[in-house]
Enzyme design. Sequence first.
Site, short mmCIF file in Angstrom:
data_model
loop_
_atom_site.label_atom_id
_atom_site.label_comp_id
_atom_site.label_asym_id
_atom_site.label_seq_id
_atom_site.Cartn_x
_atom_site.Cartn_y
_atom_site.Cartn_z
N ARG A 92 -3.96 -10.29 3.95
CA ARG A 92 -4.42 -11.63 4.34
C ARG A 92 -3.26 -12.57 4.70
O ARG A 92 -3.52 -13.65 5.23
CB ARG A 92 -5.26 -12.26 3.23
CG ARG A 92 -6.63 -11.61 3.07
CD ARG A 92 -7.51 -12.39 2.10
NE ARG A 92 -8.90 -11.96 2.14
CZ ARG A 92 -9.49 -11.16 1.24
NH1 ARG A 92 -8.80 -10.69 0.22
NH2 ARG A 92 -10.76 -10.82 1.38
N LYS A 124 -0.93 -6.56 -8.29
CA LYS A 124 -1.12 -7.81 -7.56
C LYS A 124 -2.55 -8.33 -7.73
O LYS A 124 -2.77 -9.52 -7.88
CB LYS A 124 -0.82 -7.58 -6.08
CG LYS A 124 -0.73 -8.85 -5.31
CD LYS A 124 -1.42 -8.69 -3.99
CE LYS A 124 -1.96 -10.01 -3.60
NZ LYS A 124 -3.24 -9.85 -2.95
N SER A 148 0.29 -8.97 1.30
CA SER A 148 -1.17 -8.94 1.33
C SER A 148 -1.60 -8.84 2.79
O SER A 148 -0.97 -9.45 3.67
CB SER A 148 -1.73 -10.22 0.72
OG SER A 148 -3.10 -10.36 1.06
N HIS A 151 0.84 -1.20 0.00
CA HIS A 151 0.00 0.00 0.00
C HIS A 151 0.88 1.26 0.00
O HIS A 151 0.59 2.23 -0.70
CB HIS A 151 -0.89 0.04 1.25
CG HIS A 151 -1.86 -1.09 1.38
ND1 HIS A 151 -1.75 -2.06 2.35
CD2 HIS A 151 -2.99 -1.40 0.67
CE1 HIS A 151 -2.77 -2.91 2.24
NE2 HIS A 151 -3.53 -2.54 1.22
P1 AMP Z 1 -6.43 -3.91 -0.43
O1 AMP Z 1 -6.28 -3.10 0.81
O2 AMP Z 1 -5.89 -5.30 -0.30
O3 AMP Z 1 -7.81 -3.83 -1.02
O4 AMP Z 1 -5.47 -3.24 -1.52
C1 AMP Z 1 -5.55 -1.87 -1.81
C2 AMP Z 1 -4.70 -1.58 -3.03
O5 AMP Z 1 -3.35 -1.95 -2.75
C3 AMP Z 1 -5.12 -2.39 -4.26
O6 AMP Z 1 -4.98 -1.58 -5.42
C4 AMP Z 1 -4.12 -3.51 -4.27
O7 AMP Z 1 -3.89 -4.05 -5.55
C5 AMP Z 1 -2.89 -2.81 -3.75
N1 AMP Z 1 -1.94 -3.79 -3.20
C6 AMP Z 1 -2.20 -4.73 -2.26
N2 AMP Z 1 -1.11 -5.50 -2.04
C7 AMP Z 1 -0.15 -5.03 -2.89
C8 AMP Z 1 1.20 -5.41 -3.16
N3 AMP Z 1 1.78 -6.43 -2.53
N4 AMP Z 1 1.88 -4.71 -4.10
C9 AMP Z 1 1.29 -3.69 -4.76
N5 AMP Z 1 0.02 -3.28 -4.55
C10 AMP Z 1 -0.68 -3.94 -3.63
#
Ligand code: AMP
Length: 278
Positions: free
Chosen positions: A184, A146, A182, A34
């Site tokens: 998760r 990702k 991630s 993020h």
């Molecule tokens: P999330 O909080 O998992 O919904 O992710 C929010 C944003 O961060 C989304 O655009 C994801 O694709 C991006 N994101 C999550 N993990 C990664 C990562 N390891 N590398 C790059 N972007 C990421």
Amino acid sequence: MDILESPAAMQSWRRAHPGTLGMVPTMGYLHEGHLALVRRALAENDAVAVSIFVNPTQFAANEDLDKYPRDEPRDLAMLQAAGVAAVYLPTPAGMYPEGYQTYVSVEDVTRPLEGASRPTHFRGVTTVVTKLFNAVLPDRAYFGRKDGQQLRVIQRMAIDLDSPVEIVPCDTVREPDGLAMSSRNVYLSPEQRAAAPVIYRALVAAREVFADGLRDVATLRESVYAAIASEPLGAIDYVSVADALTLEELDGVVGRPALLSVAVRFGATRLIDNIELG
Ligand code: AMP
């Protein structure tokens, strides 16, 4: 750093800050992936807004909405230290009040891959991203590669709806052993965490044989399948070699840019990753 909780408050903050605004939509429990999006947005805009919202409409009833990891104080401290100007923190009741009945849905590109096992997921994603854009009113929005299908779905939506928001794809940030970062990953047991880098090793090995000239889709798919299946803790959901834009599964040979993507379960935790070919 300003914290805004309603669309009206967010929109009036935006009106008071008229320079270029980059936005990073997130579900919180932030990590370096993020923050890489945030740093890129800071470099390319006058100011950055980050949203944190665990969006109920993109989770099915049997999924992990209730136990999705959250740590708002830590997230806010990270964003403040990074130099973020505004954090949009809507509530589920504010986003989806009684009587709510409007959804944005993208068609073909949402059907395969994640859409096949999560049929209502992308409708939730495109609806919430539209609502977030309408509240934050950014010039650019930053999304990670990702979540490869999500990125394509949002790019398609932005084109189809004549969105004024520029969608900026950002590379995947990985742990030193290759596991894609991630929120998760925190669910993984130590044994599962030790096994999970098999995913990226399998993707990289396939990219190497592709670079050496192998183009046969079935052979590429099977090589990834076999590499991941060699790890007994992982259960493969899919291995896909698809058109990089439409995500239609390829057969025969790879003759145009392709996305090699996988979903693998480690216990109850479902991990996704991908790599581009060509
Ligand atoms: P999330 O909080 O998992 O919904 O992710 C929010 C944003 O961060 C989304 O655009 C994801 O694709 C991006 N994101 C999550 N993990 C990664 C990562 N390891 N590398 C790059 N972007 C990421």
